[in-house]
Motif scaffolding. Structure first.
Motif, PDB file in Angstrom:
ATOM      1  N   LEU A  16       2.555  16.460   4.164  1.00  0.00           N
ATOM      2  CA  LEU A  16       3.180  17.061   2.986  1.00  0.00           C
ATOM      3  C   LEU A  16       4.565  16.503   2.722  1.00  0.00           C
ATOM      4  O   LEU A  16       5.045  16.513   1.579  1.00  0.00           O
ATOM      5  N   ASN A  17       5.255  16.010   3.748  1.00  0.00           N
ATOM      6  CA  ASN A  17       6.612  15.492   3.584  1.00  0.00           C
ATOM      7  C   ASN A  17       6.662  13.995   3.278  1.00  0.00           C
ATOM      8  O   ASN A  17       7.739  13.441   3.102  1.00  0.00           O
ATOM      9  N   ILE A  18       5.510  13.359   3.210  1.00  0.00           N
ATOM     10  CA  ILE A  18       5.507  11.923   2.917  1.00  0.00           C
ATOM     11  C   ILE A  18       5.960  11.685   1.489  1.00  0.00           C
ATOM     12  O   ILE A  18       5.449  12.293   0.560  1.00  0.00           O
ATOM     13  N   LYS A  19       6.919  10.800   1.295  1.00  0.00           N
ATOM     14  CA  LYS A  19       7.384  10.443  -0.034  1.00  0.00           C
ATOM     15  C   LYS A  19       6.776   9.124  -0.512  1.00  0.00           C
ATOM     16  O   LYS A  19       6.570   8.937  -1.715  1.00  0.00           O
ATOM     17  N   ARG A  20       6.513   8.259   0.400  1.00  0.00           N
ATOM     18  CA  ARG A  20       6.036   6.930   0.016  1.00  0.00           C
ATOM     19  C   ARG A  20       5.195   6.352   1.146  1.00  0.00           C
ATOM     20  O   ARG A  20       5.499   6.551   2.324  1.00  0.00           O
ATOM     21  N   MET A  21       4.152   5.636   0.776  1.00  0.00           N
ATOM     22  CA  MET A  21       3.330   4.897   1.730  1.00  0.00           C
ATOM     23  C   MET A  21       3.418   3.421   1.393  1.00  0.00           C
ATOM     24  O   MET A  21       3.581   3.049   0.228  1.00  0.00           O
ATOM     25  N   ALA A  22       3.293   2.589   2.407  1.00  0.00           N
ATOM     26  CA  ALA A  22       3.419   1.153   2.177  1.00  0.00           C
ATOM     27  C   ALA A  22       2.524   0.379   3.126  1.00  0.00           C
ATOM     28  O   ALA A  22       2.098   0.887   4.168  1.00  0.00           O
ATOM     29  N   TRP A  23       2.269  -0.846   2.732  1.00  0.00           N
ATOM     30  CA  TRP A  23       1.602  -1.818   3.599  1.00  0.00           C
ATOM     31  C   TRP A  23       2.604  -2.920   3.913  1.00  0.00           C
ATOM     32  O   TRP A  23       3.265  -3.446   3.006  1.00  0.00           O
ATOM     33  N   PHE A  24       2.696  -3.255   5.182  1.00  0.00           N
ATOM     34  CA  PHE A  24       3.490  -4.378   5.661  1.00  0.00           C
ATOM     35  C   PHE A  24       2.532  -5.346   6.350  1.00  0.00           C
ATOM     36  O   PHE A  24       1.417  -4.981   6.723  1.00  0.00           O
ATOM     37  N   ARG A  25       2.992  -6.564   6.559  1.00  0.00           N
ATOM     38  CA  ARG A  25       2.202  -7.514   7.318  1.00  0.00           C
ATOM     39  C   ARG A  25       3.115  -8.374   8.169  1.00  0.00           C
ATOM     40  O   ARG A  25       4.280  -8.570   7.853  1.00  0.00           O
ATOM     41  N   GLN A  26       2.534  -8.865   9.250  1.00  0.00           N
ATOM     42  CA  GLN A  26       3.300  -9.719  10.148  1.00  0.00           C
ATOM     43  C   GLN A  26       2.401 -10.830  10.656  1.00  0.00           C
ATOM     44  O   GLN A  26       1.382 -10.566  11.318  1.00  0.00           O
ATOM     45  N   ALA A  27       2.793 -12.050  10.337  1.00  0.00           N
ATOM     46  CA  ALA A  27       2.087 -13.228  10.829  1.00  0.00           C
ATOM     47  C   ALA A  27       2.752 -13.682  12.125  1.00  0.00           C
ATOM     48  O   ALA A  27       3.933 -13.388  12.356  1.00  0.00           O
ATOM     49  N   PRO A  28       2.036 -14.397  12.986  1.00  0.00           N
ATOM     50  CA  PRO A  28       2.616 -14.852  14.252  1.00  0.00           C
ATOM     51  C   PRO A  28       3.900 -15.637  14.027  1.00  0.00           C
ATOM     52  O   PRO A  28       3.943 -16.548  13.192  1.00  0.00           O
ATOM     53  N   GLY A  29       4.953 -15.259  14.755  1.00  0.00           N
ATOM     54  CA  GLY A  29       6.212 -15.962  14.665  1.00  0.00           C
ATOM     55  C   GLY A  29       7.048 -15.641  13.450  1.00  0.00           C
ATOM     56  O   GLY A  29       8.098 -16.258  13.226  1.00  0.00           O
ATOM     57  N   LYS A  30       6.596 -14.670  12.649  1.00  0.00           N
ATOM     58  CA  LYS A  30       7.333 -14.318  11.428  1.00  0.00           C
ATOM     59  C   LYS A  30       7.759 -12.859  11.464  1.00  0.00           C
ATOM     60  O   LYS A  30       7.225 -12.045  12.220  1.00  0.00           O
ATOM     61  N   GLU A  31       8.726 -12.554  10.594  1.00  0.00           N
ATOM     62  CA  GLU A  31       9.187 -11.180  10.464  1.00  0.00           C
ATOM     63  C   GLU A  31       8.117 -10.328   9.763  1.00  0.00           C
ATOM     64  O   GLU A  31       7.343 -10.837   8.952  1.00  0.00           O
ATOM     65  N   ARG A  32       8.119  -9.037  10.061  1.00  0.00           N
ATOM     66  CA  ARG A  32       7.248  -8.119   9.337  1.00  0.00           C
ATOM     67  C   ARG A  32       7.799  -7.972   7.917  1.00  0.00           C
ATOM     68  O   ARG A  32       8.994  -7.742   7.724  1.00  0.00           O
ATOM     69  N   GLU A  33       6.916  -8.117   6.935  1.00  0.00           N
ATOM     70  CA  GLU A  33       7.363  -8.082   5.541  1.00  0.00           C
ATOM     71  C   GLU A  33       6.576  -7.057   4.732  1.00  0.00           C
ATOM     72  O   GLU A  33       5.397  -6.794   5.017  1.00  0.00           O
ATOM     73  N   GLY A  34       7.251  -6.509   3.724  1.00  0.00           N
ATOM     74  CA  GLY A  34       6.585  -5.554   2.858  1.00  0.00           C
ATOM     75  C   GLY A  34       5.610  -6.237   1.934  1.00  0.00           C
ATOM     76  O   GLY A  34       5.900  -7.313   1.397  1.00  0.00           O
ATOM     77  N   VAL A  35       4.447  -5.646   1.753  1.00  0.00           N
ATOM     78  CA  VAL A  35       3.410  -6.174   0.880  1.00  0.00           C
ATOM     79  C   VAL A  35       3.318  -5.335  -0.396  1.00  0.00           C
ATOM     80  O   VAL A  35       3.334  -5.873  -1.496  1.00  0.00           O
ATOM     81  N   ALA A  36       3.224  -4.030  -0.238  1.00  0.00           N
ATOM     82  CA  ALA A  36       3.108  -3.134  -1.394  1.00  0.00           C
ATOM     83  C   ALA A  36       3.457  -1.717  -0.966  1.00  0.00           C
ATOM     84  O   ALA A  36       3.352  -1.375   0.214  1.00  0.00           O
ATOM     85  N   ALA A  37       3.870  -0.921  -1.948  1.00  0.00           N
ATOM     86  CA  ALA A  37       4.200   0.474  -1.664  1.00  0.00           C
ATOM     87  C   ALA A  37       3.793   1.344  -2.843  1.00  0.00           C
ATOM     88  O   ALA A  37       3.729   0.868  -3.981  1.00  0.00           O
ATOM     89  N   ILE A  38       3.539   2.626  -2.543  1.00  0.00           N
ATOM     90  CA  ILE A  38       3.174   3.570  -3.595  1.00  0.00           C
ATOM     91  C   ILE A  38       3.859   4.905  -3.319  1.00  0.00           C
ATOM     92  O   ILE A  38       3.860   5.377  -2.175  1.00  0.00           O
ATOM     93  N   TRP A  39       4.456   5.456  -4.366  1.00  0.00           N
ATOM     94  CA  TRP A  39       5.107   6.761  -4.237  1.00  0.00           C
ATOM     95  C   TRP A  39       4.024   7.839  -4.283  1.00  0.00           C
ATOM     96  O   TRP A  39       3.172   7.841  -5.181  1.00  0.00           O
ATOM     97  N   ARG A  40       4.093   8.769  -3.346  1.00  0.00           N
ATOM     98  CA  ARG A  40       3.005   9.717  -3.138  1.00  0.00           C
ATOM     99  C   ARG A  40       2.803  10.639  -4.344  1.00  0.00           C
ATOM    100  O   ARG A  40       1.674  10.884  -4.745  1.00  0.00           O
ATOM    101  N   ARG A  41       3.878  11.144  -4.946  1.00  0.00           N
ATOM    102  CA  ARG A  41       3.745  12.084  -6.059  1.00  0.00           C
ATOM    103  C   ARG A  41       3.825  11.395  -7.414  1.00  0.00           C
ATOM    104  O   ARG A  41       3.116  11.754  -8.337  1.00  0.00           O
ATOM    105  N   GLU A  42       4.727  10.380  -7.525  1.00  0.00           N
ATOM    106  CA  GLU A  42       4.939   9.750  -8.831  1.00  0.00           C
ATOM    107  C   GLU A  42       3.982   8.581  -9.096  1.00  0.00           C
ATOM    108  O   GLU A  42       3.846   8.139 -10.230  1.00  0.00           O
ATOM    109  N   TYR A  43       3.358   8.082  -8.045  1.00  0.00           N
ATOM    110  CA  TYR A  43       2.413   6.975  -8.157  1.00  0.00           C
ATOM    111  C   TYR A  43       3.069   5.662  -8.605  1.00  0.00           C
ATOM    112  O   TYR A  43       2.380   4.743  -9.021  1.00  0.00           O
ATOM    113  N   TYR A  44       4.419   5.548  -8.496  1.00  0.00           N
ATOM    114  CA  TYR A  44       5.052   4.246  -8.765  1.00  0.00           C
ATOM    115  C   TYR A  44       4.519   3.255  -7.726  1.00  0.00           C
ATOM    116  O   TYR A  44       4.274   3.620  -6.570  1.00  0.00           O
ATOM    117  N   THR A  45       4.404   1.994  -8.105  1.00  0.00           N
ATOM    118  CA  THR A  45       3.975   0.972  -7.164  1.00  0.00           C
ATOM    119  C   THR A  45       4.927  -0.216  -7.202  1.00  0.00           C
ATOM    120  O   THR A  45       5.507  -0.522  -8.245  1.00  0.00           O
TER     121      THR A  45
END
Length: 125
Positions: free
Chosen positions: A29-58
């Motif tokens: 119930l307290n989640i404001k936003r969900m996201a997907w991140f990815r990390q390739a070998p030897g690289k930093e973890r990076e954001g791929v996409a996000a969605i706001w739980r109530r407003e549905y912004y992406t």
């Protein structure tokens, strides 16, 4: 605290598609936003996409705009990442993340307090 479980990873040919799912449980119930991140070998973890739980912004990383789509079914506490036109450079471990506070950019991993265990995506040329 929120528990996140990803599924749907696997192997695909370049140009193919995969759909990832992430099921949330616990204090959802307290989640404001969900996201997907990815990390390739030897690289930093990076954001791929996000969605706001109530407003549905992406939001999307430039590298995936027009190819990936994030969506959610709040009744099922599930977030999806539909990946199309896959490229070998999309190969990575993909992680689902949840944030319950404000003040962080959508792709700032420091703000996300809950993470899944990851699901591997491998794209061959």
């Amino acid at each position: 605290q929120v528990q996140l479980v990803e599924s749907g990873g696997g192997s695909a040919q370049a140009g193919g598609s995969l759909r990832l799912s992430c099921v949330a449980s616990g204090d959802t119930l307290n989640i404001k936003r969900m996201a997907w991140f990815r990390q390739a070998p030897g690289k930093e973890r990076e954001g791929v996409a996000a969605i706001w739980r109530r407003e549905y912004y992406t939001f999307y990383a430039d590298s995936v705009k027009g190819r990936f789509t994030i969506s959610q079914d709040n009744a099922k506490n599930t977030v999806y990442l539909q990946m199309t036109k896959l490229k070998p450079e999309d190969t990575a471990m993909y992680y689902c993340a949840a944030i319950s506070i404000t003040g962080y950019r959508w792709d700032d991993k420091a703000g996300y307090n809950d993470w899944g265990q990851g699901t591997q995506v491998t794209v061959s040329s």
